[in-house]
Design an enzyme around this catalytic site. Structure first.
Site, PDB file in Angstrom:
ATOM      1  N   LYS A 161       0.818  -1.210   0.000  1.00 43.93           N
ATOM      2  CA  LYS A 161       0.000   0.000   0.000  1.00 43.93           C
ATOM      3  C   LYS A 161       0.864   1.280   0.000  1.00 43.93           C
ATOM      4  O   LYS A 161       2.063   1.227   0.307  1.00 43.93           O
ATOM      5  CB  LYS A 161      -0.945  -0.026   1.205  1.00 43.93           C
ATOM      6  CG  LYS A 161      -1.972  -1.168   1.121  1.00 43.93           C
ATOM      7  CD  LYS A 161      -2.975  -1.093   2.264  1.00 43.93           C
ATOM      8  CE  LYS A 161      -4.008  -2.205   2.156  1.00 43.93           C
ATOM      9  NZ  LYS A 161      -5.036  -2.112   3.212  1.00 43.93           N
ATOM     10  N   TYR A 195     -12.338  -2.400  -4.144  1.00 42.81           N
ATOM     11  CA  TYR A 195     -12.884  -2.529  -2.790  1.00 42.81           C
ATOM     12  C   TYR A 195     -14.409  -2.438  -2.766  1.00 42.81           C
ATOM     13  O   TYR A 195     -14.985  -2.072  -1.732  1.00 42.81           O
ATOM     14  CB  TYR A 195     -12.298  -1.434  -1.895  1.00 42.81           C
ATOM     15  CG  TYR A 195     -10.885  -1.729  -1.402  1.00 42.81           C
ATOM     16  CD1 TYR A 195     -10.616  -2.859  -0.617  1.00 42.81           C
ATOM     17  CD2 TYR A 195      -9.830  -0.874  -1.681  1.00 42.81           C
ATOM     18  CE1 TYR A 195      -9.340  -3.120  -0.144  1.00 42.81           C
ATOM     19  CE2 TYR A 195      -8.543  -1.130  -1.199  1.00 42.81           C
ATOM     20  CZ  TYR A 195      -8.306  -2.256  -0.433  1.00 42.81           C
ATOM     21  OH  TYR A 195      -7.039  -2.527   0.045  1.00 42.81           O
ATOM     22  N   ASN A 212      -2.145   0.178   6.730  1.00 46.87           N
ATOM     23  CA  ASN A 212      -1.606  -1.071   7.268  1.00 46.87           C
ATOM     24  C   ASN A 212      -0.660  -1.804   6.321  1.00 46.87           C
ATOM     25  O   ASN A 212      -0.513  -3.025   6.404  1.00 46.87           O
ATOM     26  CB  ASN A 212      -2.743  -1.976   7.756  1.00 46.87           C
ATOM     27  CG  ASN A 212      -3.678  -2.393   6.638  1.00 46.87           C
ATOM     28  OD1 ASN A 212      -3.515  -1.959   5.500  1.00 46.87           O
ATOM     29  ND2 ASN A 212      -4.651  -3.227   6.948  1.00 46.87           N
ATOM     30  N   HIS A 226      -2.175  -5.496   1.504  1.00 49.64           N
ATOM     31  CA  HIS A 226      -3.468  -6.160   1.294  1.00 49.64           C
ATOM     32  C   HIS A 226      -3.189  -7.568   0.804  1.00 49.64           C
ATOM     33  O   HIS A 226      -2.238  -7.790   0.058  1.00 49.64           O
ATOM     34  CB  HIS A 226      -4.296  -5.428   0.227  1.00 49.64           C
ATOM     35  CG  HIS A 226      -5.467  -6.238  -0.238  1.00 49.64           C
ATOM     36  ND1 HIS A 226      -6.650  -6.279   0.459  1.00 49.64           N
ATOM     37  CD2 HIS A 226      -5.602  -7.102  -1.279  1.00 49.64           C
ATOM     38  CE1 HIS A 226      -7.477  -7.129  -0.162  1.00 49.64           C
ATOM     39  NE2 HIS A 226      -6.864  -7.622  -1.213  1.00 49.64           N
ATOM     40  N   GLU A 255      -9.535 -10.669  -7.746  1.00 57.04           N
ATOM     41  CA  GLU A 255      -8.520  -9.624  -7.563  1.00 57.04           C
ATOM     42  C   GLU A 255      -7.344  -9.786  -8.538  1.00 57.04           C
ATOM     43  O   GLU A 255      -6.824  -8.798  -9.060  1.00 57.04           O
ATOM     44  CB  GLU A 255      -8.023  -9.633  -6.113  1.00 57.04           C
ATOM     45  CG  GLU A 255      -9.114  -9.197  -5.134  1.00 57.04           C
ATOM     46  CD  GLU A 255      -8.694  -9.240  -3.675  1.00 57.04           C
ATOM     47  OE1 GLU A 255      -7.552  -9.652  -3.369  1.00 57.04           O
ATOM     48  OE2 GLU A 255      -9.512  -8.848  -2.826  1.00 57.04           O
TER      49      GLU A 255
HETATM   50  P1  CMP Z   1      -7.468  -4.632   3.299  1.00 51.64           P
HETATM   51  O1  CMP Z   1      -6.984  -6.020   3.558  1.00 51.64           O
HETATM   52  O2  CMP Z   1      -6.826  -3.897   2.199  1.00 51.64           O
HETATM   53  O3  CMP Z   1      -9.042  -4.679   3.040  1.00 51.64           O
HETATM   54  C1  CMP Z   1      -9.917  -3.631   3.394  1.00 51.64           C
HETATM   55  C2  CMP Z   1      -9.208  -2.534   4.106  1.00 51.64           C
HETATM   56  O4  CMP Z   1     -10.036  -1.636   4.797  1.00 51.64           O
HETATM   57  C3  CMP Z   1      -8.337  -3.131   5.195  1.00 51.64           C
HETATM   58  O5  CMP Z   1      -7.258  -3.792   4.621  1.00 51.64           O
HETATM   59  C4  CMP Z   1      -8.027  -1.921   6.037  1.00 51.64           C
HETATM   60  O6  CMP Z   1      -6.863  -1.243   5.603  1.00 51.64           O
HETATM   61  C5  CMP Z   1      -9.234  -1.044   5.795  1.00 51.64           C
HETATM   62  N1  CMP Z   1      -9.988  -0.919   7.032  1.00 51.64           N
HETATM   63  C6  CMP Z   1     -10.562  -1.899   7.723  1.00 51.64           C
HETATM   64  N2  CMP Z   1     -11.166  -1.396   8.823  1.00 51.64           N
HETATM   65  C7  CMP Z   1     -10.935  -0.058   8.808  1.00 51.64           C
HETATM   66  C8  CMP Z   1     -11.296   1.001   9.659  1.00 51.64           C
HETATM   67  N3  CMP Z   1     -12.000   0.782  10.765  1.00 51.64           N
HETATM   68  N4  CMP Z   1     -10.900   2.240   9.324  1.00 51.64           N
HETATM   69  C9  CMP Z   1     -10.187   2.464   8.189  1.00 51.64           C
HETATM   70  N5  CMP Z   1      -9.825   1.478   7.338  1.00 51.64           N
HETATM   71  C10 CMP Z   1     -10.183   0.235   7.649  1.00 51.64           C
END
Ligand code: CMP
Length: 139
Positions: free
Chosen positions: A11, A51, A114, A117, A128
């Site tokens: 990311k 998403y 984070n 993904h 995906e």
């Molecule tokens: P990802 O695995 O990319 O899939 C969906 C993403 O939404 C997840 O990782 C997080 O980065 C994001 N996400 C999930 N919960 C929250 C939250 N409470 N606030 C902001 N982003 C979120």
């Protein structure tokens, strides 16, 4: 156990902090193979489509803004049990809850930013991988 493929995205937060190599080292160290890789800056439409399952979530707009703010590295990974194995390598969605040595523990900042993904199931992996590597012969 079957050989599987999964979709990985490094990311914007991790790319901005020069952690592409650190993330790939953890992936390869876990025995997963990089079968395809591209770097690109996602458009809003691409991020919204990717998403789409989260479009009703309160954080959807924030997620799309974050994923489009700077380039990402998208990979197709392959290996035994690759979907679950890569999720183990990433750690919990919230870096504060991720185990030591995982991508999100080492490189993630918070639940939104984070670092990585990974597909969560066979069906989402197929969607995906096709979304970002359309018609590409990855074998
Ligand atoms: P990802 O695995 O990319 O899939 C969906 C993403 O939404 C997840 O990782 C997080 O980065 C994001 N996400 C999930 N919960 C929250 C939250 N409470 N606030 C902001 N982003 C979120």
């Amino acid at each position: 156990m079957a050989t599987e493929r999964t979709l990985s995205i490094i990311k914007p937060d991790a790319v901005e902090k020069n952690h592409i190599g650190g993330v790939v080292a953890l992936i390869e160290g876990a025995g997963l193979k990089v079968k395809a890789m591209r770097m690109t800056q996602l458009t809003k439409a691409q991020a919204q489509g990717f998403y789409a399952v989260h479009k009703e979530r309160p954080f959807f707009g924030e997620l799309v803004d974050f994923m489009t703010r700077s380039p990402v590295v998208i990979m197709c990974l392959e290996g035994e049990n690759a979907i679950a194995r890569y999720r183990d390598v990433m750690g919990a969605t919230d870096p504060k809850k991720a185990a030591e040595g995982t991508i999100r523990k080492q490189f993630g900042s918070n639940i939104g930013e984070n670092a990585s993904h990974g597909s969560d199931a066979k069906e989402t992996a197929a969607f995906e991988i096709g979304y970002f590597f359309p018609g590409f012969e990855i074998g």
